[in-house]
Design a protein around this motif. Structure first.
Motif, PDB file in Angstrom:
ATOM      1  N   LYS A 199       0.886  -1.162   0.000  1.00  0.00           N
ATOM      2  CA  LYS A 199       0.000   0.000   0.000  1.00  0.00           C
ATOM      3  C   LYS A 199       0.921   1.208   0.000  1.00  0.00           C
ATOM      4  O   LYS A 199       1.850   1.291   0.797  1.00  0.00           O
ATOM      5  N   TRP A 200       0.676   2.123  -0.913  1.00  0.00           N
ATOM      6  CA  TRP A 200       1.535   3.301  -1.026  1.00  0.00           C
ATOM      7  C   TRP A 200       1.116   4.336   0.007  1.00  0.00           C
ATOM      8  O   TRP A 200      -0.063   4.620   0.164  1.00  0.00           O
ATOM      9  N   VAL A 201       2.097   4.878   0.717  1.00  0.00           N
ATOM     10  CA  VAL A 201       1.821   5.875   1.746  1.00  0.00           C
ATOM     11  C   VAL A 201       2.649   7.125   1.503  1.00  0.00           C
ATOM     12  O   VAL A 201       3.707   7.085   0.884  1.00  0.00           O
ATOM     13  N   SER A 205      -0.152   8.679   5.633  1.00  0.00           N
ATOM     14  CA  SER A 205      -1.512   8.535   5.120  1.00  0.00           C
ATOM     15  C   SER A 205      -1.446   7.744   3.808  1.00  0.00           C
ATOM     16  O   SER A 205      -0.469   7.823   3.065  1.00  0.00           O
ATOM     17  N   VAL A 206      -2.463   6.969   3.554  1.00  0.00           N
ATOM     18  CA  VAL A 206      -2.481   6.071   2.398  1.00  0.00           C
ATOM     19  C   VAL A 206      -2.847   6.835   1.133  1.00  0.00           C
ATOM     20  O   VAL A 206      -3.774   7.639   1.122  1.00  0.00           O
ATOM     21  N   VAL A 207      -2.097   6.560   0.067  1.00  0.00           N
ATOM     22  CA  VAL A 207      -2.431   7.098  -1.258  1.00  0.00           C
ATOM     23  C   VAL A 207      -3.558   6.211  -1.776  1.00  0.00           C
ATOM     24  O   VAL A 207      -3.348   5.032  -2.070  1.00  0.00           O
ATOM     25  N   SER A 208      -4.753   6.766  -1.868  1.00  0.00           N
ATOM     26  CA  SER A 208      -5.910   5.946  -2.223  1.00  0.00           C
ATOM     27  C   SER A 208      -6.496   6.252  -3.595  1.00  0.00           C
ATOM     28  O   SER A 208      -7.400   5.554  -4.045  1.00  0.00           O
ATOM     29  N   CYS A 209      -5.978   7.246  -4.272  1.00  0.00           N
ATOM     30  CA  CYS A 209      -6.465   7.587  -5.609  1.00  0.00           C
ATOM     31  C   CYS A 209      -6.229   6.392  -6.539  1.00  0.00           C
ATOM     32  O   CYS A 209      -5.096   5.943  -6.728  1.00  0.00           O
ATOM     33  N   THR A 210      -7.307   5.883  -7.118  1.00  0.00           N
ATOM     34  CA  THR A 210      -7.236   4.698  -7.970  1.00  0.00           C
ATOM     35  C   THR A 210      -6.253   4.872  -9.116  1.00  0.00           C
ATOM     36  O   THR A 210      -5.473   3.962  -9.408  1.00  0.00           O
ATOM     37  N   VAL A 222      -2.590   4.751  -7.826  1.00  0.00           N
ATOM     38  CA  VAL A 222      -2.219   3.376  -7.466  1.00  0.00           C
ATOM     39  C   VAL A 222      -2.016   2.544  -8.732  1.00  0.00           C
ATOM     40  O   VAL A 222      -1.066   1.754  -8.826  1.00  0.00           O
TER      41      VAL A 222
END
Length: 74
Positions: free
Chosen positions: A11-13, A18-23, A26
């Motif tokens: 999981k990219w942080v 904080s987690v990089v959540s943009c589809t 990613v």
């Protein structure tokens, strides 16, 4: 050995954890790392076919990663 297609990347942080959540972000990271893995695998196999020491190939690949420069460093 696991197949390159089956690699699960972390999981990219961000620096603040904080987690990089943009589809899309990613997806780009996954594609980039899949490509890097395949290129590194090809280079390792080429070196081995040319009778270069496996350890030297691995050391050179590690050194390559360590030499990368962050152009955005604050």
């Amino acid at each position: 050995m696991s197949s390159p297609d089956k690699t699960t990347w972390p999981k990219w942080v961000r620096d603040d954890q904080s987690v990089v959540s943009c589809t899309e972000k990613v997806k780009v990271m996954t594609e980039n790392f899949d490509e890097i893995r395949q290129i590194a695998q090809d280079a390792l196999e080429d070196g081995l076919l040319m009778e270069v020491s496996e350890q030297q190939m691995r050391d050179a690949l590690h050194q390559l990663v360590e030499s990368l420069i962050n152009p955005y460093k604050k």
